[in-house]
Scaffold this motif. Sequence first.
Motif, short mmCIF file in Angstrom:
data_model
loop_
_atom_site.label_atom_id
_atom_site.label_comp_id
_atom_site.label_asym_id
_atom_site.label_seq_id
_atom_site.Cartn_x
_atom_site.Cartn_y
_atom_site.Cartn_z
N LYS A 151 57.11 -13.82 38.19
CA LYS A 151 56.32 -15.02 37.88
C LYS A 151 57.09 -16.01 37.02
O LYS A 151 56.60 -17.08 36.72
N THR A 152 58.28 -15.65 36.63
CA THR A 152 59.09 -16.51 35.78
C THR A 152 59.62 -17.68 36.58
O THR A 152 60.09 -17.53 37.70
N ALA A 153 59.56 -18.85 36.01
CA ALA A 153 60.06 -20.05 36.67
C ALA A 153 61.19 -20.65 35.85
O ALA A 153 61.24 -20.50 34.63
N LYS A 154 62.10 -21.31 36.51
CA LYS A 154 63.13 -22.06 35.79
C LYS A 154 62.45 -23.24 35.11
O LYS A 154 61.45 -23.77 35.60
N LEU A 155 63.02 -23.70 34.00
CA LEU A 155 62.44 -24.86 33.31
C LEU A 155 62.51 -26.08 34.19
O LEU A 155 63.51 -26.35 34.83
N LEU A 156 61.41 -26.86 34.24
CA LEU A 156 61.35 -28.07 35.04
C LEU A 156 61.81 -29.24 34.19
O LEU A 156 61.55 -29.30 33.00
N LEU A 157 62.49 -30.17 34.82
CA LEU A 157 62.94 -31.36 34.13
C LEU A 157 61.76 -32.27 33.83
O LEU A 157 60.79 -32.31 34.58
N ASP A 158 61.85 -33.00 32.74
CA ASP A 158 60.79 -33.93 32.38
C ASP A 158 60.65 -35.02 33.44
O ASP A 158 59.57 -35.59 33.61
N SER A 159 61.71 -35.29 34.16
CA SER A 159 61.68 -36.34 35.18
C SER A 159 61.24 -35.83 36.55
O SER A 159 61.30 -36.57 37.52
N GLN A 160 60.77 -34.58 36.63
CA GLN A 160 60.33 -34.04 37.91
C GLN A 160 58.84 -34.34 38.11
O GLN A 160 58.01 -33.97 37.29
N PHE A 161 58.53 -35.01 39.19
CA PHE A 161 57.16 -35.44 39.47
C PHE A 161 56.64 -34.77 40.73
O PHE A 161 57.39 -34.20 41.50
N GLY A 162 55.34 -34.85 40.93
CA GLY A 162 54.73 -34.42 42.18
C GLY A 162 54.30 -32.97 42.23
O GLY A 162 53.36 -32.64 42.94
N VAL A 163 54.95 -32.09 41.51
CA VAL A 163 54.60 -30.66 41.57
C VAL A 163 54.11 -30.14 40.23
O VAL A 163 53.90 -28.96 40.07
N ARG A 164 53.91 -31.04 39.29
CA ARG A 164 53.47 -30.65 37.95
C ARG A 164 52.17 -31.36 37.61
O ARG A 164 51.94 -32.48 38.05
N SER A 165 51.34 -30.71 36.81
CA SER A 165 50.11 -31.36 36.40
C SER A 165 50.45 -32.56 35.52
O SER A 165 51.42 -32.53 34.76
N SER A 166 49.68 -33.59 35.66
CA SER A 166 49.87 -34.88 34.98
C SER A 166 51.24 -35.50 35.25
O SER A 166 51.77 -36.23 34.43
N ARG A 167 51.84 -35.21 36.38
CA ARG A 167 53.11 -35.81 36.83
C ARG A 167 52.96 -36.22 38.29
O ARG A 167 53.61 -35.67 39.18
N SER A 168 52.08 -37.17 38.56
CA SER A 168 51.75 -37.57 39.92
C SER A 168 52.86 -38.41 40.55
O SER A 168 53.77 -38.90 39.86
N CYS A 169 52.74 -38.61 41.85
CA CYS A 169 53.67 -39.48 42.56
C CYS A 169 53.54 -40.92 42.08
O CYS A 169 54.52 -41.65 42.02
N GLU A 170 52.30 -41.31 41.72
CA GLU A 170 52.09 -42.66 41.20
C GLU A 170 52.84 -42.86 39.89
O GLU A 170 53.43 -43.91 39.65
N LEU A 171 52.85 -41.84 39.05
CA LEU A 171 53.59 -41.91 37.79
C LEU A 171 55.09 -41.98 38.06
O LEU A 171 55.83 -42.68 37.35
N ALA A 172 55.55 -41.31 39.10
CA ALA A 172 56.97 -41.38 39.46
C ALA A 172 57.36 -42.79 39.85
O ALA A 172 58.42 -43.29 39.46
N ILE A 173 56.49 -43.45 40.62
CA ILE A 173 56.76 -44.83 41.04
C ILE A 173 56.77 -45.77 39.84
O ILE A 173 57.64 -46.63 39.70
N ALA A 174 55.81 -45.57 38.93
CA ALA A 174 55.76 -46.40 37.72
C ALA A 174 57.01 -46.18 36.87
O ALA A 174 57.58 -47.15 36.34
N ASN A 175 57.45 -44.94 36.76
CA ASN A 175 58.65 -44.62 35.99
C ASN A 175 59.88 -45.25 36.62
O ASN A 175 60.73 -45.82 35.92
#
Length: 88
Positions: free
Chosen positions: A50-74
């Motif tokens: 169940k261990t996952a590699k650390l996700l980058l702060d700039s990774q969007f779409g697969v994380r909660s509160s990191r939507s595709c819309e937020l990626a476009i705004a960023n």
Amino acid sequence: MVATLSTSKATGLEDLSSYFLEIAASSISPSLTAVFNLSISSGVFPDLCKTAKLLLDSQFGVRSSRSCELAIANLSHNILTNMDNKLF
């Protein structure tokens, strides 16, 4: 499926390259199949898996509160900031 793995991709948590998996597939697949089937039939998934590699702060779409819309705004913000700083 193992034959289609790209050898240029990064390793997982176990640090096994896809090249190693490709050459070992015929030897390890029966054991792995048995372990996976037992996990499914018993409903138990090992905590180690169940261990996952650390996700980058700039990774969007697969994380909660990191939507595709937020990626476009960023992205828009970064483009406009770079244009303001004459970095094209």
